[in-house]
Design a protein around this motif. Structure first.
Motif, mmCIF file in Angstrom:
data_model
loop_
_atom_site.group_PDB
_atom_site.id
_atom_site.type_symbol
_atom_site.label_atom_id
_atom_site.label_comp_id
_atom_site.label_asym_id
_atom_site.label_seq_id
_atom_site.Cartn_x
_atom_site.Cartn_y
_atom_site.Cartn_z
ATOM 1 N N VAL A 32 0.742 -1.123 -0.051
ATOM 2 C CA VAL A 32 0.153 -0.113 -0.010
ATOM 3 C C VAL A 32 0.854 1.294 0.087
ATOM 4 O O VAL A 32 0.554 2.108 -0.575
ATOM 5 N N ILE A 341 -7.241 -4.872 6.507
ATOM 6 C CA ILE A 341 -7.598 -3.361 6.961
ATOM 7 C C ILE A 341 -6.337 -2.613 7.845
ATOM 8 O O ILE A 341 -6.141 -1.432 7.639
ATOM 9 N N GLY A 344 -3.688 -1.866 5.571
ATOM 10 C CA GLY A 344 -4.001 -1.071 4.612
ATOM 11 C C GLY A 344 -3.608 0.302 5.254
ATOM 12 O O GLY A 344 -3.049 1.501 4.869
ATOM 13 N N ILE A 345 -4.444 0.583 6.412
ATOM 14 C CA ILE A 345 -4.279 1.951 7.538
ATOM 15 C C ILE A 345 -2.812 2.355 7.632
ATOM 16 O O ILE A 345 -2.614 3.604 7.414
ATOM 17 N N ILE A 348 -1.003 3.324 4.369
ATOM 18 C CA ILE A 348 -1.386 4.513 4.008
ATOM 19 C C ILE A 348 -0.707 5.739 4.817
ATOM 20 O O ILE A 348 -0.089 6.752 4.130
ATOM 21 N N SER A 376 -5.542 1.500 -3.553
ATOM 22 C CA SER A 376 -4.688 0.627 -2.684
ATOM 23 C C SER A 376 -5.419 0.042 -1.504
ATOM 24 O O SER A 376 -5.113 -1.052 -1.387
ATOM 25 N N PHE A 377 -6.058 0.831 -0.893
ATOM 26 C CA PHE A 377 -6.897 0.343 0.468
ATOM 27 C C PHE A 377 -7.823 -0.761 0.088
ATOM 28 O O PHE A 377 -7.998 -1.831 0.716
ATOM 29 N N SER A 380 -5.870 -3.627 -1.081
ATOM 30 C CA SER A 380 -5.550 -4.371 0.390
ATOM 31 C C SER A 380 -6.564 -5.262 0.834
ATOM 32 O O SER A 380 -6.364 -6.385 1.153
#
Length: 407
Positions: A32, A341, A344-345, A348, A376-377, A380
């Motif tokens: 990500v 998740i 992903g966070i 980011i 991208s999130f 993922s």
């Protein structure tokens, strides 16, 4: 089973194996953050290229002498390079309705002296319309006029790099410099322009009247380039057609059925070519980052399979006390979702942070893209769910009695 309770169980389970959870997250995080950083670099490069193309001039059309053919890594000029003349400029202005302005250009690298200081720089012979066509601005003094050009006066306008090389940054207006052996009076100083698309320093040049350049400095009767400004961007195609027709007639190419002895380039073509290049570059690096996301998904798959093996007794016990296959399936899907998740966070945050650091500590132009963050999130999350469904289904299909018997 309530989803909130499943989330609590999943969170407790993931935190109880921090190292394993970290290794499951790392692929998603790298993927990500890499997508965000690389897209930011690609967008920044594209924006920088667009700004340079726009700074080249408005509705710009460039006519070069000879046929320029592109080959890998360079451009080759074929045919005569003496095919353009000052008369061609006058003819184009007379017969091309879609041409607003036209400026002849002849350049040569020469030695320039001021006192005991010398420097090699580009001498550009042109007309006053050149600064309008190519968006050059005078900082101090003035650009030479049409009257000064017709009179072949020896006036010069200097770029910022020339001023730094010869005068150490001092104001040179009124000073006399020598181009070759010919003295010129400095009448103006240009605003800094920076480098062009080819990395050439546009401030490292001296502008002089084209008549003076051809007669007294270069000793030539031809020019190598004509810079043209179309009346509007919508008229650029019309301008190119008119210029082609007029030059072919002027050079008597139609009568002898000969190919063009000139090459025409326009701003739109440059823009499209550069955009295609940067888009290809961005697609390549995003694809590479996407591989990292897939690897992260495989990591989630491996971690979830290990978790199932270790928790067979727990699964059997929960099913024995009333948990349905759907509950078990949901439990492991939630765990894989938390991993994707969370990764992903964190990815980011890391991607934005690294992009800001790059902007702060380097001269790179980066443009953080909101769509790249969102896509991208979502990617993922999709990867996490895709690679988490198989282990979840496998866990939900375990036989409760066999699971309880497992060591």
């Amino acid at each position: 089973m309530k989803i909130s309770k499943s989330i609590k169980i999943s969170r407790r389970q993931l935190l109880s194996n921090k190292l394993r959870t970290f290794f499951a997250l790392i692929g998603i995080i790298i993927g990500v953050s890499a997508v965000i950083i690389m897209v930011a670099i690609g967008n920044g490069a594209q924006r920088e290229v667009l700004e340079k193309i726009e700074s080249m001039g408005t509705n710009l059309v460039i006519v070069n002498a000879g046929q320029v053919q592109k080959s890998p890594g360079r451009q080759q000029v074929q045919g005569t390079v003496t095919s353009l003349s000052l008369k061609d400029v006058d003819v184009l202005m007379t017969y091309c309705a879609s041409v607003e302005k036209a400026a002849p250009v002849q350049t040569k690298k020469m030695q320039v002296k001021w006192g005991n200081v010398s420097s090699n720089t580009t001498i550009t012979g042109t007309t006053p319309d050149y600064q309008t066509i190519r968006n050059f601005q005078v900082k101090d003094g003035a650009f030479f006029t049409d009257e000064e050009n017709r009179a072949s006066l020896r006036n010069a306008v200097l770029g910022q790099t020339v001023i730094n090389n010869l005068f150490g940054g001092r104001n040179p207006i009124g000073e006399t410099i020598r181009i070759g052996r010919i003295p010129f009076t400095v009448i103006g100083v240009m605003e800094s322009k920076g480098s062009d698309l080819n990395g050439v320093d546009q401030d490292d040049q001296i502008f002089i009247p084209i008549q003076t350049a051809l007669r007294r400095v270069f000793n030539l009767n031809y020019i190598n380039t004509i810079n043209i400004q179309a009346t509007t961007i919508e008229k650029m195609d019309d301008a190119i057609k008119q210029v082609t027709e007029v030059l072919r007639e002027q050079h008597r190419l139609n009568r002898q059925n000969k190919p063009d002895d000139f090459t025409i380039q326009n701003q739109v073509e440059l823009l499209e070519a550069q955009k295609e290049t940067t888009d290809t570059f961005t697609a390549l690096i995003v694809s590479t980052a996407g591989i990292s996301l897939l690897i992260g998904g495989i990591g989630i798959l491996a971690i979830m399979l290990i978790a199932i093996r270790e928790r067979i007794n727990e699964i059997g016990l929960r099913m024995a006390v009333g948990a349905s296959r759907k509950d078990i399936l949901l439990q492991f899907v939630i765990e894989s979702s938390i991993l994707s998740i969370g990764g992903g966070i964190i990815g980011i945050i890391l991607g934005i942070l690294i992009s800001v650091i790059i902007i702060y500590f380097t001269n790179w132009t980066l443009s953080i893209s909101i769509p790249s963050i969102i896509y991208s999130f979502l990617f993922s999350l999709t990867v996490g769910l895709f690679f988490g469904v198989y282990p979840a289904r496998k866990a939900s299909r375990l036989d409760p009695i066999e699971a309880l018997r497992s060591e």
